[in-house]
Each structure stands twice: as structure tokens, then as C-alpha cells.
Design an enzyme around this catalytic site. Structure first.
Site, PDB file in Angstrom:
ATOM      1  N   LYS A  79      11.623  -0.797  -2.934  1.00  0.00           N
ATOM      2  CA  LYS A  79      10.448  -0.696  -3.775  1.00  0.00           C
ATOM      3  C   LYS A  79      10.312   0.805  -4.114  1.00  0.00           C
ATOM      4  O   LYS A  79      10.890   1.681  -3.434  1.00  0.00           O
ATOM      5  CB  LYS A  79       9.218  -0.915  -2.867  1.00  0.00           C
ATOM      6  CG  LYS A  79       7.915  -1.142  -3.456  1.00  0.00           C
ATOM      7  CD  LYS A  79       6.855  -1.313  -2.203  1.00  0.00           C
ATOM      8  CE  LYS A  79       5.511  -1.644  -2.830  1.00  0.00           C
ATOM      9  NZ  LYS A  79       4.466  -2.090  -1.902  1.00  0.00           N
ATOM     10  N   SER A 154       1.852  -5.882  -3.123  1.00  0.00           N
ATOM     11  CA  SER A 154       2.178  -4.925  -4.227  1.00  0.00           C
ATOM     12  C   SER A 154       3.942  -4.920  -4.207  1.00  0.00           C
ATOM     13  O   SER A 154       4.433  -4.528  -5.409  1.00  0.00           O
ATOM     14  CB  SER A 154       1.885  -3.526  -4.141  1.00  0.00           C
ATOM     15  OG  SER A 154       2.067  -2.944  -2.813  1.00  0.00           O
ATOM     16  N   SER A 178       1.272  -5.974   1.540  1.00  0.00           N
ATOM     17  CA  SER A 178       2.347  -5.963   0.355  1.00  0.00           C
ATOM     18  C   SER A 178       3.853  -6.367   0.605  1.00  0.00           C
ATOM     19  O   SER A 178       4.594  -6.354  -0.302  1.00  0.00           O
ATOM     20  CB  SER A 178       2.113  -4.582  -0.039  1.00  0.00           C
ATOM     21  OG  SER A 178       1.263  -4.246  -1.058  1.00  0.00           O
TER      22      SER A 178
END
Ligand code: GLN
Length: 491
Positions: A79, A154, A178
Site C-alpha cells: 500500500k 482503503s 482497511s
């Protein structure tokens, strides 16, 4: 053989016997990324040159008979809120669009030391703020099971990439669901570790008292394998725990005899879609068949989870994001004076959701409101934590849905922030409590195409090992984790 289809363990076995090289595996992964990226849009940056350098080094290390680990030569991506030395790290924000860190996060250092191969950086909601990956300043990621739907957020890029076989494993960040939510929406396995178990050094902070880094992969055994490398004390993170790291691979047992699992009644009330509840109930039956005792428990303060989580998150985020002022790094807009420089940089650099949260957080922390909002939320946070403590006095772990609905459509919730926040109802209580939770696939909906449904297993602090034991036995008895999306090319 299609090398991109290999799991971490499968690839490790073939590297070990010399049947494949890391350079070949890395080449196959990069080719897969190139083929699917126009459709899935999971990556902000692809670090091809670095990947081949690291792959060659991994192959050389093996040839020379030097120390190798199960991750030596295995490609991965992370990420884009995890700092990577020399590789752009944007948090999917315009304010960091050209930011290249001069140091690695501890997790990257650990993976590099293990010999893993970094192929890229995954798309996300800007600074981790969102539940759909649509808040990226660059582009939304698409769910590989149905490209008209969101991958969840996310860490949407990371979950979509693992599901679409663009990487054998990824690292995400879970501050309020997330890792788990996108894992659930994309049909992959992901772990939100105990707070403090994995170093946060080099993670660009969202809410420092909730943030955790954890792995996403195709199954529990791969997640546990990666976790073995990530976990452990780090003197550079003051909240890092000193507790020794158990051997996670010793966790596995063929059955679940002697374990008691709790079903939190509050997680099965109004609002949960039947297409989600049915597979979860079926999963509970499988867990019972494996020998676990299953009973209902109550987490009575669950209704406060969303307001407490969001209030504390807004407050911590508004303070953490104060550092992005255009002075030392990132976007820099010139202004007539210092204040104009700050305001112009921040106005141009942050997206709408980030600005909304900074304003709400600043308000909640301002004098006169601090006691009424922030302090009060911290007190209720203790009640959420105690709910889990009481439950864990009666049961060894909790089983719940990840999300009340399957993946929603792109655009469906983006205009209404409150509706978006409410999709986090089952994931956010875990972070204020600091406990670990494992998300894994447990079935599909009847939609065309079918959408994955995820369940989460929540455990006592530092008992990741129990979560792996339950998840592993479940995946031995079922095959949901083996299903792969047939990614439809858009043209
Ligand atoms: N949906 C959560 C939020 O928007 C996700 C936060 C996270 O885990 N990064 O705050």
C-alpha cells in the site's frame, strides 16, 4: 505453468528446488500486472528496475548457498502509505505525488532482509480515508470479481492485486478496517495484527493509536508466513511490543476441539444483507463441525463504535496531517507570506474527504469542545475495549461478518460520506480495542457475477496464533479461498 498463479508457499517450494528462478517469477508477475492494470488499476507505481535487481540478488543468494528464507525471491507490493526508499510513496494524495522517501519502513527492511522482491505500490483511499478506494486522488481501483464494483477500502489496490494474481502477497494498513474490508470484498485473506505487534516506523500516520500494518494473501498459511517476518519489536516505534513472536506455523491443528467461538449478537442485527448472513451462518456450522463450541455473546457498546472511531480518527488525523505544509517535502505552492504558502499548498494538495476530516478533527480538539468530544470519545473507547475483554473471558475468539453488504457499485456511496462511514460498522470497534482480527472468504452471493463474502475472526491481544489455527482449519475444510476471479478485460 502460469507463474503468476502461484501462492507464496507454492512459489517458495519451486524456488527451493531450482525449478524456477526469482527473475522468471518476477517477470511473470510484472507481465500479469501490465496485462490487467488497465482494467483493475491497482498500482500507483510499478518498481520494475528495483524488482529485477532484487530478484537477481535473490537468485544469486540461493546459488551462493547463503541464508535464504521462505520469502527469498518472492515478489510483493505494498500500500502506498508505507515508505519505500527510492520508490515514490504518495498515500494516493496530490500533496505527496512526487515524494520519494530516503528511508525504508521497518516492514520493508524486514522483507528486504528476507530476500523478498518489491514490484510496486498499491492504490488506496487518500491517506487511508475511505472504504471504497474511490478517494484516491489519482483513480479508483476496480473489484476484479466485478469491475463495476469497488474493491473496498482503503487498501483496495492491495486486495484487488492479490485477488487478480498480480502479486502473491501484499502489505496493507488497517486503522479502521482497511485490510479486512477490501480482503472481504475481493475474496482474499488479510490480517489486522494486534496494535504494536508490527512496527509502524515508516508508515505515514493516519490515526497513530489505531494504525497497524498487516499482510494480505491468498490463504491463511501464506498470511502467517509473511507475518512471521513482519512481527517483532522495533526500537524505532515507541508503541512496538516486546513480547516474543511465536512460531505461527506451529499453530495448525486438523480440528478445533477445545475452542469456544463467540457470535456477537450486535453484529447480526438489522442492516446485514441476507446474502452475507447466509454464508456466515454456514461458516459457523463448518467451525462447529470442526469441533469448536459456538455460543452467542454480547458487545453491548457496539452502537458507539462508529462515532467513537470517527471522532478519534478525525482528531488524530488532523494533528498528523499538520506536517504537510509544503515546507520540507511534497507539493509546495508559493504564497505572498508563510500563511499563504501553507494554505495554498494544503488547499491544492488535499482532496475533499481529507479536508473534511481535518476540519472536523480540528473542531473536536479545539478549546471548549475538547472535553465534550475528544475526551468523551476516549472514555467510550474504554467501554468498547472492555466489551471485548468481557467477551474474551467467555470465548477464545469471535466470528462476525466483515461488512454488512457485499462490494457496492463504484459511485454508489461516494456522494454521501455518512453512508460510506456506516459501511464500516463491523470493522471499526477492533482498532480502538487494539485486538487482532483475521478476514477470510466464506462464500459468494447469488449475484451475476458472484461476489465474495468475508468473515472476520477477532482474537485476544497477541493471539494471532489462535486466529491462524481457526482460519487454517476452516480453509482445510472449505475451498472458498481457492476461487479466482475471471477478470474481464474492458477492451
Ligand atoms: N473506512 C475507514 C476510514 O475511512 C478506513 C480507515 C483505515 O483503516 N485506513 O476511516
Amino acid at each position: 505453468m502460469n507463474l503468476h498463479t502461484l501462492s507464496v508457499r507454492q512459489a517458495a517450494a519451486l524456488l527451493e528446488t531450482g525449478e524456477i528462478t526469482s527473475v522468471a517469477l518476477t517477470g511473470a508477475i510484472l507481465e500479469r500486472i501490465r496485462a490487467l492494470e488497465p482494467t483493475v488499476r491497482a498500482h500507483i507505481t510499478i518498481s520494475e528496475d528495483l524488482a529485477f535487481q532484487q530478484a537477481e540478488a535473490a537468485d544469486a543468494r540461493r546459488r551462493a548457498g547463503q541464508r535464504v528464507t521462505p520469502l527469498t525471491g518472492i515478489p510483493y507490493a505494498v500500500k502506498d502509505c508505507i515508505s519505500t526508499k527510492g520508490v515514490r510513496t504518495t498515500c494516493a494524495s496530490k500533496i505527496l505525488a512526487n515524494y520519494v522517501p530516503r528511508y525504508n519502513a521497518t516492514v520493508i527492511e524486514r522483507l528486504e532482509d528476507a530476500g523478498a522482491v518489491l514490484v510496486g505500490k498499491h492504490n488506496m483511499d487518500e491517506f487511508g480515508m475511505g472504504s471504497s478506494c474511490e478517494n484516491s486522488a489519482f483513480f479508483p481501483t476496480h473489484n476484479p470479481w466485478d469491475v463495476t464494483r469497488v474493491p473496498g477500502g482503503s487498501s483496495g489496490g492491495s486486495a484487488a492485486a492479490v485477488a487478480a494474481e498480480m502479486t502473491p502477497f501484499a502489505l496493507g494498513e488497517d486503522t479502521g478496517g482497511s485490510i479486512r474490508m477490501p480482503a472481504g470484498f475481493c475474496g482474499v485473506t488479510g490480517l489486522k495484527p494486534t496494535y504494536g505487534r508490527v512496527s509502524r516506523y515508516g508508515l505515514i500516520a493516519l490515526a497513530s493509536s489505531f494504525d497497524t500494518i498487516g499482510p494480505l494473501a491468498r490463504d491463511v498459511a501464506d498470511v502467517a508466513l509473511v507475518m512471521q517476518t513482519l512481527a517483532g519489536h522495533d526500537p524505532r516505534d515507541s508503541t512496538s511490543l516486546r513480547a516474543p513472536v511465536p512460531d505461527y506455523t506451529q499453530a495448525y491443528t486438523p480440528d478445533l476441539k477445545g475452542l469456544t467461538l463467540g457470535v456477537p449478537v450486535e453484529y447480526f442485527t438489522a442492516g446485514i444483507a441476507p446474502s452475507v448472513e447466509t454464508p456466515i451462518r454456514e461458516a459457523l456450522r463448518v467451525l462447529r463441525d470442526l469441533g469448536a463450541a459456538v455460543r452467542e455473546v454480547s458487545l453491548p457498546h457496539t452502537r458507539y463504535a462508529i462515532p467513537v472511531y470517527y471522532l478519534i480518527l478525525f482528531a488524530e488525523a488532523s494533528s498528523n496531517l499538520a506536517r504537510f505544509d509544503g515546507t520540507r517535502f511534497g507539493l509546495s505552492e508559493t504564497g505572498a507570506d508563510m500563511l499563504a504558502h501553507y494554505t495554498r499548498t494544503r488547499a491544492a494538495g488535499f482532496g475533499a474527504e481529507v479536508k473534511r476530516r481535518i476540519m472536523l478533527g480540528t473542531f473536536a480538539l479545539s478549546s471548549g469542545y475538547y472535553d465534550a468530544y475528544y475526551l468523551r470519545a476516549q472514555k467510550v473507547r474504554m467501554l468498547l475495549r472492555r466489551d471485548f475483554e468481557h467477551a474474551f473471558a467467555q470465548v477464545d475468539a469471535l466470528v462476525a461478518p466483515v461488512c454488512p453488504t457485499p462490494a457496492f457499485r463504484l459511485g454508489e456511496k461516494i456522494a454521501d460520506p455518512l453512508t460510506m462511514y456506516l459501511s464500516d460498522v463491523h470493522v471499526v470497534a477492533v482498532n480502538p480495542a487494539g485486538v487482532p482480527a483475521l478476514a477470510l472468504p466464506c462464500g459468494f452471493t447469488a449475484d451475476t457475477p458472484p461476489l465474495p463474502v468475508g468473515m472476520q475472526i477477532i482474537g485476544r491481544p497477541l493471539e494471532e496464533v489462535t486466529l491462524f489455527r481457526i482460519g487454517y482449519a476452516y480453509q482445510q475444510a472449505t475451498s472458498w479461498h481457492l476461487a479466482r476471479p475471471n477478470v474481464k478485460y474492458e477492451g
